[in-house]
Design an enzyme around this catalytic site. Structure first.
Site, PDB file in Angstrom:
ATOM      1  N   ASP A  49      25.419 -22.225-161.886  1.00  7.50           N
ATOM      2  CA  ASP A  49      26.170 -20.967-161.985  1.00  7.50           C
ATOM      3  C   ASP A  49      25.807 -20.222-163.271  1.00  7.50           C
ATOM      4  O   ASP A  49      25.708 -18.993-163.283  1.00  7.50           O
ATOM      5  CB  ASP A  49      27.681 -21.243-161.941  1.00  7.50           C
ATOM      6  CG  ASP A  49      28.078 -21.992-160.676  1.00  7.50           C
ATOM      7  OD1 ASP A  49      27.587 -21.614-159.602  1.00  7.50           O
ATOM      8  OD2 ASP A  49      28.844 -22.970-160.771  1.00  7.50           O
TER       9      ASP A  49
ATOM     10  N   HIS B  51      33.249 -24.653-159.007  1.00  7.96           N
ATOM     11  CA  HIS B  51      31.854 -24.526-158.575  1.00  7.96           C
ATOM     12  C   HIS B  51      31.750 -24.084-157.120  1.00  7.96           C
ATOM     13  O   HIS B  51      30.925 -24.581-156.370  1.00  7.96           O
ATOM     14  CB  HIS B  51      31.139 -25.860-158.802  1.00  7.96           C
ATOM     15  CG  HIS B  51      29.689 -25.850-158.447  1.00  7.96           C
ATOM     16  ND1 HIS B  51      28.776 -24.986-159.030  1.00  7.96           N
ATOM     17  CD2 HIS B  51      28.975 -26.581-157.561  1.00  7.96           C
ATOM     18  CE1 HIS B  51      27.581 -25.207-158.511  1.00  7.96           C
ATOM     19  NE2 HIS B  51      27.674 -26.166-157.619  1.00  7.96           N
TER      20      HIS B  51
ATOM     21  N   MET C  97      18.661 -25.887-158.226  1.00  6.37           N
ATOM     22  CA  MET C  97      19.674 -26.910-158.551  1.00  6.37           C
ATOM     23  C   MET C  97      19.041 -28.048-159.338  1.00  6.37           C
ATOM     24  O   MET C  97      19.628 -28.542-160.309  1.00  6.37           O
ATOM     25  CB  MET C  97      20.321 -27.426-157.255  1.00  6.37           C
ATOM     26  CG  MET C  97      21.456 -28.395-157.468  1.00  6.37           C
ATOM     27  SD  MET C  97      22.850 -27.718-158.411  1.00  6.37           S
ATOM     28  CE  MET C  97      22.817 -28.777-159.854  1.00  6.37           C
TER      29      MET C  97
HETATM   30  N1  APR Z   1      23.671 -43.214-151.123  1.00  3.33           N
HETATM   31  C1  APR Z   1      22.527 -42.712-151.629  1.00  3.33           C
HETATM   32  N2  APR Z   1      21.883 -41.660-151.103  1.00  3.33           N
HETATM   33  C2  APR Z   1      22.419 -41.081-150.023  1.00  3.33           C
HETATM   34  C3  APR Z   1      23.631 -41.540-149.440  1.00  3.33           C
HETATM   35  C4  APR Z   1      24.256 -42.660-150.035  1.00  3.33           C
HETATM   36  N3  APR Z   1      25.390 -43.166-149.548  1.00  3.33           N
HETATM   37  N4  APR Z   1      23.910 -40.736-148.386  1.00  3.33           N
HETATM   38  C5  APR Z   1      22.928 -39.823-148.310  1.00  3.33           C
HETATM   39  N5  APR Z   1      22.018 -40.036-149.282  1.00  3.33           N
HETATM   40  C6  APR Z   1      20.785 -39.308-149.578  1.00  3.33           C
HETATM   41  C7  APR Z   1      20.034 -38.866-148.340  1.00  3.33           C
HETATM   42  O1  APR Z   1      19.276 -39.936-147.780  1.00  3.33           O
HETATM   43  C8  APR Z   1      19.152 -37.759-148.912  1.00  3.33           C
HETATM   44  O2  APR Z   1      17.897 -38.253-149.355  1.00  3.33           O
HETATM   45  O3  APR Z   1      21.083 -38.102-150.267  1.00  3.33           O
HETATM   46  C9  APR Z   1      19.951 -37.237-150.110  1.00  3.33           C
HETATM   47  C10 APR Z   1      20.467 -35.836-149.922  1.00  3.33           C
HETATM   48  O4  APR Z   1      19.378 -35.002-149.810  1.00  3.33           O
HETATM   49  P1  APR Z   1      19.362 -33.722-148.857  1.00  3.33           P
HETATM   50  O5  APR Z   1      19.942 -34.069-147.540  1.00  3.33           O
HETATM   51  O6  APR Z   1      18.000 -33.133-148.924  1.00  3.33           O
HETATM   52  O7  APR Z   1      20.441 -32.758-149.598  1.00  3.33           O
HETATM   53  P2  APR Z   1      20.244 -31.866-150.919  1.00  3.33           P
HETATM   54  O8  APR Z   1      19.852 -30.494-150.540  1.00  3.33           O
HETATM   55  O9  APR Z   1      19.440 -32.620-151.909  1.00  3.33           O
HETATM   56  O10 APR Z   1      21.777 -31.770-151.420  1.00  3.33           O
HETATM   57  C11 APR Z   1      22.481 -32.921-151.825  1.00  3.33           C
HETATM   58  O11 APR Z   1      23.853 -31.729-153.419  1.00  3.33           O
HETATM   59  O12 APR Z   1      24.154 -29.464-153.892  1.00  3.33           O
HETATM   60  C12 APR Z   1      24.631 -30.577-153.209  1.00  3.33           C
HETATM   61  O13 APR Z   1      25.660 -29.557-151.324  1.00  3.33           O
HETATM   62  C13 APR Z   1      24.593 -30.370-151.736  1.00  3.33           C
HETATM   63  O14 APR Z   1      26.047 -32.195-151.357  1.00  3.33           O
HETATM   64  C14 APR Z   1      24.712 -31.788-151.262  1.00  3.33           C
HETATM   65  C15 APR Z   1      23.880 -32.557-152.270  1.00  3.33           C
END
Ligand code: APR
Length: 316
Positions: free
Chosen positions: A152, A179, A230
């Site tokens: 932000d 946020h 981010m």
């Molecule tokens: N433990 C570890 N990793 C996990 C778990 C868990 N229990 N559950 C999901 N993941 C991993 C997924 O396998 C994936 O690699 O978290 C990662 C998330 O990556 P993306 O799906 O690409 O999401 P991203 O865009 O990186 O955003 C992640 O950040 O800004 C916030 O809103 C967004 O909540 C979201 C997070």
């Protein structure tokens, strides 16, 4: 030279991968633990070929969660599902709250002194989840848990610099509150350098900052939310934490932390960082009438968001 162990949970994701790369390039990081449910061995080998001294290790699956977090100085959490068009940050809560709970329980056990920086949304609600979990484990230290709101500030600085036609690196505008949407409160009255925008400009810029996450979600058209900006922002925040840990003076960053402002038990403000995380919460400070109105709008939403997180850990 004091250097640190950093663990990234969610390291294989859209945020996690570029963030891991930025941490591999950071001279204060001597060891990088990559944790995710998938793909970390590949990401770690790939990163390990980069010619910096930082050692990269991979941990994959729930069974390796504790080992990944063990003795970390800093834990950055981007594990969870991202927002898709039409979803609000709150729609994410029911999935992401469980992920944060598991990570906070493990951190309380194996890395009780770590500084924990959480990116996973909805930040307004998952920070209370992490804090409540740490309280239950008797390991809660309000100086050590942060919701990362740096994006932000980064966006605000960028938009102000565009309007002033100057280098964004020369702009610093504090952003307080929460946020998401209307909880994001940029304080143009405290912009450095001073800005003299019209009321219309301030209103338009505030709206753009509050909706900037959605701007990215819509532009990505189903492919997720902000990842690169981010990752940059989280790396900037982690770097500030490490500067504080190293004893550098006057390291100030805003983040969403346990606090007490207008009935909201979590609130983002400028923080002075030090060897134990928050050295001093610098507080909200002086607001002009427009900013007071924004805060008045933000507080009831925050109180509701916080209650969602607290109730998740302590069901009535
Ligand atoms: N433990 C570890 N990793 C996990 C778990 C868990 N229990 N559950 C999901 N993941 C991993 C997924 O396998 C994936 O690699 O978290 C990662 C998330 O990556 P993306 O799906 O690409 O999401 P991203 O865009 O990186 O955003 C992640 O950040 O800004 C916030 O809103 C967004 O909540 C979201 C997070």
């Amino acid at each position: 030279e004091e250097c640190f162990k950093v663990t990234i949970a969610g390291a294989s994701g859209g945020i996690g991968q570029p963030l891991s790369m930025l941490m591999k390039m950071n001279p204060f990081v001597k060891e990088l633990s990559l944790f995710d449910l998938q793909h970390t061995p590949g990401v770690a080998v790939d990163l390990s070929h980069i010619e910096t001294p930082c050692k990269v290790k991979a941990f994959m699956g729930a069974d390796q969660r504790r080992e990944a977090l063990k003795d970390a100085n800093i834990i950055i959490v981007s594990a969870g599902v991202p927002r898709k068009p039409g979803m609000t940050r709150d729609d994410l809560f029911n999935v992401n709250a469980y992920i944060i709970k598991d990570l906070a329980e493990a951190a309380a056990e194996v890395a009780p002194n770590a500084l924990i920086a959480i990116i996973t949304n909805p930040v307004n609600s998952v920070i209370p989840v992490a804090c409540e979990v740490m309280k239950k484990a008797n390991k809660f230290d309000p100086r050590r848990i942060f919701g990362v709101t740096t994006l932000d500030i980064v966006r605000t600085n960028t938009f102000v610099a565009e309007a002033l036609k100057i280098d964004p690196k020369e702009v610093n505008v504090p952003v307080i509150g929460g946020h998401a949407g209307d909880t994001i409160v940029p304080l143009f009255s405290r912009s450095k350098p001073h800005v003299s925008f019209s009321d219309e400009q301030i209103i338009a810029m505030t709206k753009r900052i509050q909706n900037a996450g959605t701007e990215v979600v819509e532009a990505k058209a189903g492919a997720g939310s902000a990842t690169l900006s981010m990752a940059y922002s989280a790396a900037r925040f982690a770097n500030a934490l490490m500067r504080g840990l190293r004893g550098e003076q006057n390291v100030i960053e805003c983040a969403y932390v346990a606090s007490d402002y207008g009935g909201a038990s979590y609130f983002a403000t400028p923080l002075l960082l030090g060897k134990d995380g928050i050295k001093e919460n610098l507080g909200v400070g002086e607001l002009n009438d427009f900013e007071k109105k924004l805060v008045e709008t933000a507080i009831p939403i925050l109180i509701e968001n916080i209650k969602t997180g607290v109730d998740f850990v302590n069901p009535k």
